[in-house]
Write an enzyme that holds these catalytic residues in place. Structure first.
Site, mmCIF file in Angstrom:
data_model
loop_
_atom_site.group_PDB
_atom_site.id
_atom_site.type_symbol
_atom_site.label_atom_id
_atom_site.label_comp_id
_atom_site.label_asym_id
_atom_site.label_seq_id
_atom_site.Cartn_x
_atom_site.Cartn_y
_atom_site.Cartn_z
ATOM 1 N N GLU A 256 0.883 -1.171 0.000
ATOM 2 C CA GLU A 256 0.000 0.000 0.000
ATOM 3 C C GLU A 256 0.916 1.214 0.000
ATOM 4 O O GLU A 256 1.540 1.518 1.012
ATOM 5 C CB GLU A 256 -0.867 0.035 1.259
ATOM 6 C CG GLU A 256 -1.731 -1.184 1.455
ATOM 7 C CD GLU A 256 -3.043 -1.094 0.699
ATOM 8 O OE1 GLU A 256 -3.252 -0.109 -0.039
ATOM 9 O OE2 GLU A 256 -3.854 -2.026 0.851
ATOM 10 N N CYS A 290 -2.141 8.857 2.634
ATOM 11 C CA CYS A 290 -1.813 8.361 1.307
ATOM 12 C C CYS A 290 -2.956 8.639 0.339
ATOM 13 O O CYS A 290 -2.722 8.783 -0.850
ATOM 14 C CB CYS A 290 -1.508 6.880 1.375
ATOM 15 S SG CYS A 290 -2.691 6.036 2.387
ATOM 16 N N GLU A 391 4.063 13.130 -4.551
ATOM 17 C CA GLU A 391 3.345 13.115 -3.280
ATOM 18 C C GLU A 391 4.061 14.021 -2.281
ATOM 19 O O GLU A 391 5.256 13.885 -2.055
ATOM 20 C CB GLU A 391 3.304 11.688 -2.742
ATOM 21 C CG GLU A 391 2.568 11.595 -1.427
ATOM 22 C CD GLU A 391 2.402 10.162 -0.964
ATOM 23 O OE1 GLU A 391 3.418 9.445 -0.877
ATOM 24 O OE2 GLU A 391 1.256 9.763 -0.711
#
Ligand code: NAD
Ligand code: MN
Length: 497
Positions: A256, A290, A391
């Site tokens: 993940e 996330c 990110e």
């Protein structure tokens, strides 16, 4: 296991049902990010401690005390873990706030979800079963789900107890044993959750916790021949490294990883709902999510109206004492992470973007030595900028205009990631069309939330693979055994001998 206060000066690791020091006797300090002050000492595991933990987990798996325990009894223990957590809810929340700097309300929601994860899997495992397949006459085939074995689980600092629950609950429901490594910045709630597992009746060796650095402890887990599966949540570069190293022993791998999730507001959206949802989408958990919706696309026809409200509300967000129920945005996890966030904002400015609000570190009264960053909105970006593609993992959103559905989908998919996405529209047909075309594991339609226990969570593309929080997760902690038998009476002689 003896019941202790959750708040202590020193936290040991947990191996084979016991609190133990590191073999080296080394410890490390964990901090309160809201104040910058030391919070506690934690036993610092090394490769040798990982060996001990893997041995304990392997013995527990082989002796079958948990794996062969009737599934309804395993389910009962898991419900007991949940009820023990409920009984210590406020203590768990406080410890989570102290170690992560997140707001009380965020921690309350996350501890509650961690509890509900155990309840969800306590139920789900009872219905998790094999199949009987249609066979030619005389043959009989059934499948059964067997635990995959010893699982190494490595988790990040952004949702410490929730990530621990997402990992522990499905694995032990399936009958696996675990060696869990929490993030060094936030090891405390994973340790006490493991203690609670033991108090509730999980046998020794089934859940082991080894806090320590990713480079040594994480690596030792990934390379250990005694581990059958690695489940990792964290950044995409480390995920790639883990996948490569795990290939040497052909471990099962689920990942993940990072995200850069789009949030699309169409002209027919309920503007207020979209504003509230977009604020939550990026500023919840101080943007350290996330699935943070960090790319905001607003239709040109409503851009001015939407932005006026969105900017005004962003400026009003309350940063403050994380233990205050009214605080809406907590601290950043560390000085390093704050520098990373600010570096992205500076790169945007250098690239010609406009910082509409925020864009700097802030001092919060009474928390002057903590790590705080103003909720930040950036406009005038183009799609190649770092701030649009990478990110950030902080309270920073980039905003862009679009003019039709096709363009919105194209922009949404122009990313190497594929974790979350959100759509705001009153047109159900449009919602369905867009949801179908977005390459991401999660689509939120007029909904601020990305997941509940039971809904699949996981990514497409470089956001990783595997799904957590759902029924499918149980398949990822089990192997399917096919048992093929012949009962046809007349002996078979396939070689014709
Ligand atoms: P990270 O990848 O640096 O660390 C995650 C964990 O891996 C930590 O426990 C760390 O100690 C460990 N680790 C570090 N190096 C390792 C190595 N070489 N081998 C094995 N383990 C190692 O990430 P982080 O900085 O802790 O967390 C932020 C990142 O996590 C963000 O990029 C975010 O997107 C991602 N994240 C993803 C999800 C998801 O569900 N997809 C959830 C939370 C966080
Ligand atoms: Mn990191």
């Amino acid at each position: 296991m003896e019941k202790l206060d959750l708040k202590r000066d020193y936290y040991q690791m947990i191996i084979n049902g016991e609190r133990v020091d590191a073999i080296s006797k080394e410890t490390f300090t964990t901090y309160n990010p809201a104040t910058g002050a030391p919070l506690a000492q934690v036993a610092k595991a090394s490769k040798e401690d990982v060996d001990r933990a893997v041995n304990a987990a392997r013995n527990a798996f082989e002796n079958g005390k948990w794996r062969r325990f009737p599934v309804n009894k395993r389910s009962r223990v898991m419900n007991k873990i949940a009820s023990f957590m409920r009984a210590r809810f406020n203590e768990l929340v406080e410890l989570e706030v102290l170690n992560s700097g997140k707001s009380l309300s965020a921690a309350q929601g996350q501890v509650m979800q961690a509890i509900e994860d155990f309840e969800f899997y306590a139920g789900a495992i009872v219905g998790h079963r094999g199949e009987v397949n249609n066979m030619p006459f005389g043959f009989f085939n059934y499948t059964q789900k067997e635990p995959v074995g010893v699982c190494g689980q490595i988790i990040p600092w952004n949702y410490p107890i929730m990530m621990a629950a997402w990992k522990i609950a499905p694995a032990i429901a399936a009958g696996c044993s675990i060696v869990l490594k929490p993030a060094s910045l936030t090891p405390l709630t994973a340790i006490v959750l493991t203690e609670i597992c033991h108090e509730a009746g999980v046998p020794e060796g089934v859940v082991n916790v080894v806090p320590g650095p990713g480079s040594t402890v994480g690596d030792a887990i990934v390379e250990h021949p005694g581990i059958d599966k690695v489940a990792f949540t964290g950044s995409t570069p480390i995920g790639k490294d883990i996948m490569e190293k795990a290939s040497q022993t052909l471990k099962r791998v689920t990942l993940e990883l990072g995200g850069k999730s789009p949030n699309i507001v169409f002209a027919d959206a309920d503007i207020d709902a979209a504003v509230y949802g977009s604020l939550f989408g990026i500023f919840y958990n101080t943007g350290q999510s996330c699935e943070a919706r960090s790319r905001l696309y607003v239709h040109a026809d409503i851009y001015e109206e939407f932005m006026e409200k969105f900017i005004e509300k962003t400026k009003q967000l309350r940063l403050g004492d994380p233990m205050d129920q009214g605080t809406q945005v907590g601290a950043i996890i560390s000085r390093d992470q704050l520098e990373v966030i600010d570096g992205y904002v500076q790169s945007a400015i250098e690239d010609g973007a406009t910082v509409v609000t925020g864009g700097q570190e802030v001092k919060v009264e009474g928390f002057e030595n903590g790590y705080w960053y103003a909720p930040t909105i950036i406009t005038d970006v183009n799609h190649d900028m770092k701030v649009v593609q990478e990110e950030i993992f902080g309270p920073v959103v980039v905003v862009m205009k679009f003019s039709d559905e096709k363009e919105a989908i194209k922009l949404a998919n122009d990313t190497e990631f594929g974790l979350g996405s959100a759509i705001w529209t009153k047109d159900q047909g449009r919602a369905t069309r867009v949801a179908n075309q977005i390459r991401a594991g999660i689509v939120m339609v007029n909904c601020p939330f990305s997941a509940f226990p039971g809904t699949p969570f996981g990514g497409y593309k470089q956001s990783g693979f595997g799904r957590e929080l759902c029924i499918e997760t149980l398949d990822l902690y089990t192997e399917t055994k096919s048992v093929l038998a012949y009962y046809g009476g007349k002996p078979l002689n396939p070689l014709g001998v």
